[in-house]
Design an enzyme around this catalytic site. Sequence first.
Site, short mmCIF file in Angstrom:
data_model
loop_
_atom_site.label_atom_id
_atom_site.label_comp_id
_atom_site.label_asym_id
_atom_site.label_seq_id
_atom_site.Cartn_x
_atom_site.Cartn_y
_atom_site.Cartn_z
CE LYS A 100 -12.30 20.41 58.79
NZ LYS A 100 -11.36 21.30 58.55
NE ARG B 120 -8.21 18.24 53.80
CZ ARG B 120 -8.62 17.38 54.89
NH1 ARG B 120 -9.63 17.72 55.47
NH2 ARG B 120 -7.74 16.22 55.35
N1 HH2 Z 1 -9.10 19.77 57.93
C1 HH2 Z 1 -8.60 18.78 58.31
C2 HH2 Z 1 -7.40 18.02 57.91
N2 HH2 Z 1 -6.61 18.65 57.02
N3 HH2 Z 1 -6.02 20.76 55.79
C3 HH2 Z 1 -6.41 21.58 55.03
N4 HH2 Z 1 -5.78 22.07 54.18
N5 HH2 Z 1 -7.78 22.40 55.43
C4 HH2 Z 1 -8.58 21.60 56.27
O1 HH2 Z 1 -9.71 22.16 56.58
C5 HH2 Z 1 -8.17 20.22 57.16
C6 HH2 Z 1 -6.94 19.67 56.57
C7 HH2 Z 1 -9.54 17.86 59.25
O2 HH2 Z 1 -10.33 17.11 58.79
P1 HH2 Z 1 -10.38 15.45 58.43
O3 HH2 Z 1 -8.89 15.10 57.90
O4 HH2 Z 1 -11.23 14.83 57.62
O5 HH2 Z 1 -10.20 14.81 59.80
P2 HH2 Z 1 -9.17 14.31 60.66
O6 HH2 Z 1 -8.21 15.25 61.18
O7 HH2 Z 1 -9.73 13.71 61.92
O8 HH2 Z 1 -8.45 13.10 60.20
#
Ligand code: HH2
Length: 336
Positions: free
Chosen positions: A278, A313
């Site tokens: 992040k 995660r």
């Molecule tokens: N962070 C993201 C998406 N979903 N779900 C939970 N439970 N906790 C988190 O911290 C979280 C999440 C954002 O990260 P990512 O999926 O890698 O990116 P993007 O939203 O750009 O797809």
Amino acid sequence: MTYIRPIPMTDPARPIDALPLAGGWCWFNQVEVLDRDAPPKMVPVSDLDAETRVRLAARRPDFAGLSMDRPRIMGILNVTPDSFSDGGLFLRPESALMQARKMAAGADILDIGGESTRPGAVEVNAAEEVSRTAPVIAALRDGGLDVPISIDTRKAVVAEAAFAAGASILNDVTALKFDPAMATVAAASGCPVILMHSIATPETMQADPYYDDVLLDVYDALAARLGEAIAAGIPREMLAVDPGIGFGKTLQHNLILLSRLSLFHNLGLPVLLGASRKRFIGAISAESDAQKRLPGSLAVALAGVAQGMQMIRVHDVAETRQALSLWQAATTGGAA
Ligand code: HH2
């Protein structure tokens, strides 16, 4: 109102009055008592009432069939063109399947999402989100993959399609707030649910996030969302919580949350931490390329595990698995 934060320890020498933290690998014999109107104070566990001691010490319910007495790794698969660190890499079904199978070797859960919720992201149409996620889930199940799959969505129709395709956990970054139909769909599914804290929408959440006290405000908000989920018919033991690192939080907000994550054990449920790659990691390490944030991501994951976070995660499953094994070996002296 006071808030009780167990002070997590992992030293192999446990004092006689130590209690297990959430029935897991940390212990505590002191808590920090937090109050919006008074300075924090440390008190021994012997000062706590019996109910609080039991809530903090008790083993958590299994989540999606996984025991919560050891840290679990959730591998991220974003079937999106625009996720902040892996956008576009796994949009083609063949690449998504390959990545999912690779991660499944080391992950306890696979988290599949079809909509980026990075800061500034624009909402994706539900039909498009279904078409990105459900076929990949179905193909994984058809191929015999039996790792629990969570669907990372804020939309009820996407969740329903994912459940029908073989997903068995809901991961909602709005804690069932975005879609009024979500709580009912989640309750009817009988699937476990992760309630993550966020404010506003991805488009606007980083505009100027404000909290009176970020730690206590996020705690109160999650407690309220838990109440709503239970009222909607989702059994308490099917729920897990997540403070939502980076979702409507400044760098300082994220760091305050990370330094006192163990407060969330007071909710009595498994806690998930999602910090992988992040933006705050980039800010602290001066690394603008999200794909080069593995070292920082591992450091934050282990800091979370040292506070008893039951689920982590991550994008880099194998690397996190190795870091975790070594952390465990080095903290227990090989005893666990
Ligand atoms: N962070 C993201 C998406 N979903 N779900 C939970 N439970 N906790 C988190 O911290 C979280 C999440 C954002 O990260 P990512 O999926 O890698 O990116 P993007 O939203 O750009 O797809």
